[in-house]
Design a protein around this motif. Structure first.
Motif, PDB file in Angstrom:
ATOM      1  N   LEU A 125       0.815  -1.218   0.000  1.00 24.14           N
ATOM      2  CA  LEU A 125       0.000   0.000   0.000  1.00 24.14           C
ATOM      3  C   LEU A 125       0.848   1.268   0.000  1.00 24.14           C
ATOM      4  CD1 LEU A 125      -2.893  -0.747   2.535  1.00 24.14           C
ATOM      5  CD2 LEU A 125      -3.048  -0.608   0.058  1.00 24.14           C
ATOM      6  N   PHE A 126       1.992   1.209   0.676  1.00 21.42           N
ATOM      7  CA  PHE A 126       2.803   2.418   0.837  1.00 21.42           C
ATOM      8  C   PHE A 126       4.005   2.440  -0.103  1.00 21.42           C
ATOM      9  CE2 PHE A 126       0.280   2.114   4.633  1.00 21.42           C
ATOM     10  CZ  PHE A 126      -0.010   3.418   4.979  1.00 21.42           C
ATOM     11  N   HIS A 127       4.009   1.566  -1.074  1.00 23.05           N
ATOM     12  CA  HIS A 127       5.064   1.533  -2.097  1.00 23.05           C
ATOM     13  C   HIS A 127       6.460   1.409  -1.517  1.00 23.05           C
ATOM     14  CE1 HIS A 127       1.798   2.841  -4.611  1.00 23.05           C
ATOM     15  NE2 HIS A 127       1.660   3.938  -3.904  1.00 23.05           N
ATOM     16  N   VAL A 128       6.649   0.523  -0.575  1.00 22.97           N
ATOM     17  CA  VAL A 128       7.982   0.326  -0.004  1.00 22.97           C
ATOM     18  C   VAL A 128       8.525  -0.988  -0.546  1.00 22.97           C
ATOM     19  CG1 VAL A 128       9.328   0.127   2.106  1.00 22.97           C
ATOM     20  CG2 VAL A 128       7.248   1.483   2.100  1.00 22.97           C
ATOM     21  N   SER A 129       9.741  -0.942  -1.088  1.00 18.68           N
ATOM     22  CA  SER A 129      10.336  -2.193  -1.549  1.00 18.68           C
ATOM     23  C   SER A 129      11.067  -2.852  -0.377  1.00 18.68           C
ATOM     24  CB  SER A 129      11.304  -1.928  -2.694  1.00 18.68           C
ATOM     25  OG  SER A 129      12.179  -0.889  -2.313  1.00 18.68           O
ATOM     26  N   ILE A 130      11.206  -4.164  -0.437  1.00 16.86           N
ATOM     27  CA  ILE A 130      11.859  -4.887   0.660  1.00 16.86           C
ATOM     28  C   ILE A 130      13.312  -4.429   0.757  1.00 16.86           C
ATOM     29  CG2 ILE A 130      12.623  -7.154   1.430  1.00 16.86           C
ATOM     30  CD1 ILE A 130      10.089  -8.302   0.187  1.00 16.86           C
ATOM     31  N   PRO A 131      13.703  -3.938   1.940  1.00 16.72           N
ATOM     32  CA  PRO A 131      15.041  -3.347   2.062  1.00 16.72           C
ATOM     33  C   PRO A 131      16.140  -4.413   2.030  1.00 16.72           C
ATOM     34  CG  PRO A 131      13.974  -3.433   4.191  1.00 16.72           C
ATOM     35  CD  PRO A 131      12.959  -3.911   3.210  1.00 16.72           C
TER      36      PRO A 131
END
Lengths: 228, 246
Positions: A125-131
């Motif tokens: 939902l928050f457009h975060v890619s897996i770090p």
């Protein structure tokens, strides 16, 4: 009373709580959906801008966990109170802290399952890619969750047996959660950005100290809470 | 339970104690007024803040005394868990009431000072933020007390909540400070011009006396309420021994 006996008691309480939950699943479903709903609401409140969503992601994840998880803790005593099973549980021989430790383990598993759904949904939902530092992220999440569940399980032992329990638990719990919230959010954000200036290490150490202090304190004074 | 009833028997010494505490309260009030007069007349306006600086005379001592009240809550709670005397719980509750009032006063005065000085009512500065957290912990403690009816259970639970809250105070302070590393120099007699130190000290002592008076007053009235409740219970049960457990 050896450590082995204590451990068996802890495991028995934890398994009992988890079995009750596995057979009904009502708590898990409701709490998980609430967590996802809170994430949606944050999305609406923050607006659709990708950059601002990404910046707020860790804070939103933790608030979603806090707001949904807080509903789980009262439940873990409520089932016993409804069935009149708390007194018999207290009458069993052995130390009282093992009841707390068992419930703590069960709640950890419960909140962990909720996180297993809520965090991936938040990433989408928050457009975060897996770090890259995903292992360290998991460590931060675990430390934050331990702090949250320790005090949540502890205060629920009181709030579930008082009037207005739904209001009382967050009132007691959330002011105590501020170091956990700050530590987890700051450490996660700095790991996500790969920004060394924010110094994730110091925050992780603080979370560790918090967990140790309150785990020890809760185990030590649980007897005073449950015996009256 | 017993200790409270026994205290009712010693009502006569309590009357003289009341006179003593009233003296403390009056002395505190007189000193507070005198310290304001002295401060306003003698200390010059601050180079940057002008006469706004006078707010500090109440703001800073209120913050100090709030910490003192919180310490009292923690000590009384610890003593309750150790000795199990209900009176200690009532002392902790009285200190928490006064502490909440002082913390609220600190926050309100800080805001009144902050608006003209910084141009904002609130800033997420470490000391402000941790004071606000402290305020919420006091409030939660007092709300817990109103939600629990049984006296022993209330005492036991609030002692534990008070202790855990006290444990959390340094952690909250450290974490908020790391979060916001812009420091505001803390006011103490060391960091001030000498013309400001005496009014500040006099105010600190005055507020401490007033706090002691307020805590003692609340404590005494809590003891009386407790005793009255127990006597009512006994009367209802026609004086059966141990009737107070009902």
């Amino acid at each position: 009373m050896s450590w082995r006996d204590d451990w068996r008691r802890v495991r028995a309480v934890a398994l009992k709580d988890l079995t009750a939950e596995r057979r009904s699943k009502s708590g898990l479903n409701a709490v998980t959906f609430l967590g996802v709903l809170v994430l949606m609401l944050f999305g609406f409140a923050l607006g659709p801008d990708t950059e601002s969503l990404r910046e707020a992601a860790t804070g939103a994840i933790w608030l979603a966990i806090l707001f949904s998880g807080v509903l789980a803790f009262n439940r873990s005593y409520q089932l016993e109170l409804d069935g009149g099973a708390l007194e018999p549980l207290l009458l069993y021989p052995g130390s009282r802290w093992s009841i707390f430790a068992g419930k703590l383990l069960a709640n950890l598993a419960f909140v962990g399952l909720v996180e297993l759904i809520v965090i991936p949904v938040a990433l989408v939902l928050f457009h975060v890619s897996i770090p890259d530092a995903w292992a360290a992220q998991l460590g931060v999440t675990l430390l934050g969750t331990i702090g949250f569940v320790t005090l949540g399980t502890f205060y629920a032992a009181m709030s579930s047996r008082s009037r207005s329990r739904e209001v009382l638990l967050p009132l007691l719990l959330f002011p105590m959660m501020i170091p956990v919230l700050l530590g987890a959010v700051e450490a996660s954000t700095s790991l996500l950005e790969g920004n060394v200036m924010r110094d994730a290490g110091a925050w992780i150490r603080m979370l560790l100290v918090y967990d140790v202090v309150f785990l020890a304190a809760a185990l030590a004074v649980f007897e005073f809470v449950i015996e009256v | 339970m017993e200790s409270v009833v026994n205290r009712a028997a010693t009502a006569a010494p309590m009357a003289s104690r009341e006179v003593r505490w009233t003296t403390v309260g009056v002395a505190g009030l007189v000193l507070l007024v005198a310290a304001q007069v002295y401060g306003v007349l003698t200390s010059p306006p601050d180079r940057d803040m002008g006469h706004l600086q006078k707010i500090m005379y109440v703001h800073v001592p209120a913050a100090w005394n709030a910490m003192l009240a919180f310490l009292l809550v923690a000590l009384a709670s610890l003593r309750y868990l150790w000795k199990g005397r209900l009176a200690d719980d009532l002392l902790a509750a009285s200190a928490a009431e006064v502490g909440m009032l002082l913390t609220g006063l600190t926050l309100a005065l800080g805001m009144i000072w902050g608006k003209p000085t910084w141009g904002i009512w609130w800033t997420w500065e470490p000391r402000l933020t941790s004071t606000a957290v402290l305020f919420f912990m006091f409030v939660a403690y007092l709300i817990l007390r109103t939600f629990v009816d049984d006296a022993e259970r209330r005492a036991q639970w609030s002692a534990v909540v008070g202790l855990l809250g006290a444990l959390n105070v340094p952690i909250v302070y450290m974490s908020v400070r790391w979060w916001r590393t812009l420091h505001q120099m803390q006011s103490s007699p060391m960091t001030l011009d000498s013309s400001y130190t005496w009014p500040l000290r006099a105010n600190a002592v005055a507020l401490m006396l007033l706090m002691a008076y307020a805590v003692a007053h609340r404590y005494r009235s809590a003891l009386m309420t407790q005793t009255a409740d127990e006597l009512m219970d006994r009367l209802a049960l026609k004086g059966t021994p141990g009737g107070s457990r009902a």
